[in-house]
Design a protein around this motif. Sequence first.
Motif: not given
Length: 288
Positions: A127-148
């Motif tokens: 019930r805490a879910a809200i639209p656009d929670l992620f918009r404008g925030k940072v999405g971090i991807i770690c150890d990119k080279e370890a993934s295809a």
Amino acid sequence: MQIAVVGLGLIGGSLAMDLKAAGFASKVTGVDSSVANAATALELGLIDEVATLDQALQHADLVVLSIPVIAIKEVLPKILDKIKPHQVVTDMGSTKASIARVIAGHPNRKQYVSSHPMAGTEHSGPRAAIPDLFRGKVGIICDKEASAPEAVQRVEDMYTVLGMRLLYMNADAHDMHAAYVSHISHISSFALALAVLEKEENEKAIFNLASGGFSSTVRLAKSSPEMWAQVYMENDKYILEVLDAYIAIVQQFRDEISAGHIDKLRRMMQEANAIRKVLDKPRESSEL
């Protein structure tokens, strides 16, 4: 694209909602250990169906783990054991290094992308879910080279659809940075709330005197103790490091106030004002 979201709280529920709304997901299957949470997520339309993890793995192109890190470390290897060649797994865990160690050397490691959306509120549950929670925030991807590359691209596409800025770093660097910019903020909030509640027995006085500054500072103290206790244990190395630095500075404030050194206090706060330059600086996707 069919997506399975494991964990239907604030992050998982908001993710499912936005990916459906954007048309990125043709179907979202929800998985949750709580029957009540799963039912609520379905009732709210956050997901299209409820399934067991094994059922969800049958058709999902992308599996997103939005559960505590301790649970991720238990579930992720089992998923990688069963995953098909076209499927990709990512997680939303708040710490990354301990997860990386658990699946290091797994034959299907390249189908997993370590990631962390730096977004959230003090609330929890579907019930805490809200639209656009992620918009404008940072999405971090770690150890990119370890993934295809194709696995990374799928997760990058997901975060781009959510309106996030992408940042790349290794897992250990992520945990260190997270301790300084996120984890310590929650500890400070919990500590201040405890101090005020211990001193102020008349709760009405707290509410009557509380202004925007106090409310914003202790807002995070309403966060889930179950989740944050795990975060502190998983990232204890860097959290202890930042706590020692924080305690030393608080002690310095106390010493200067006790000694009546108003000029030194003023200089400390002027130095702290420099945080404006950091927070107001335009941000772009980059690697750290």
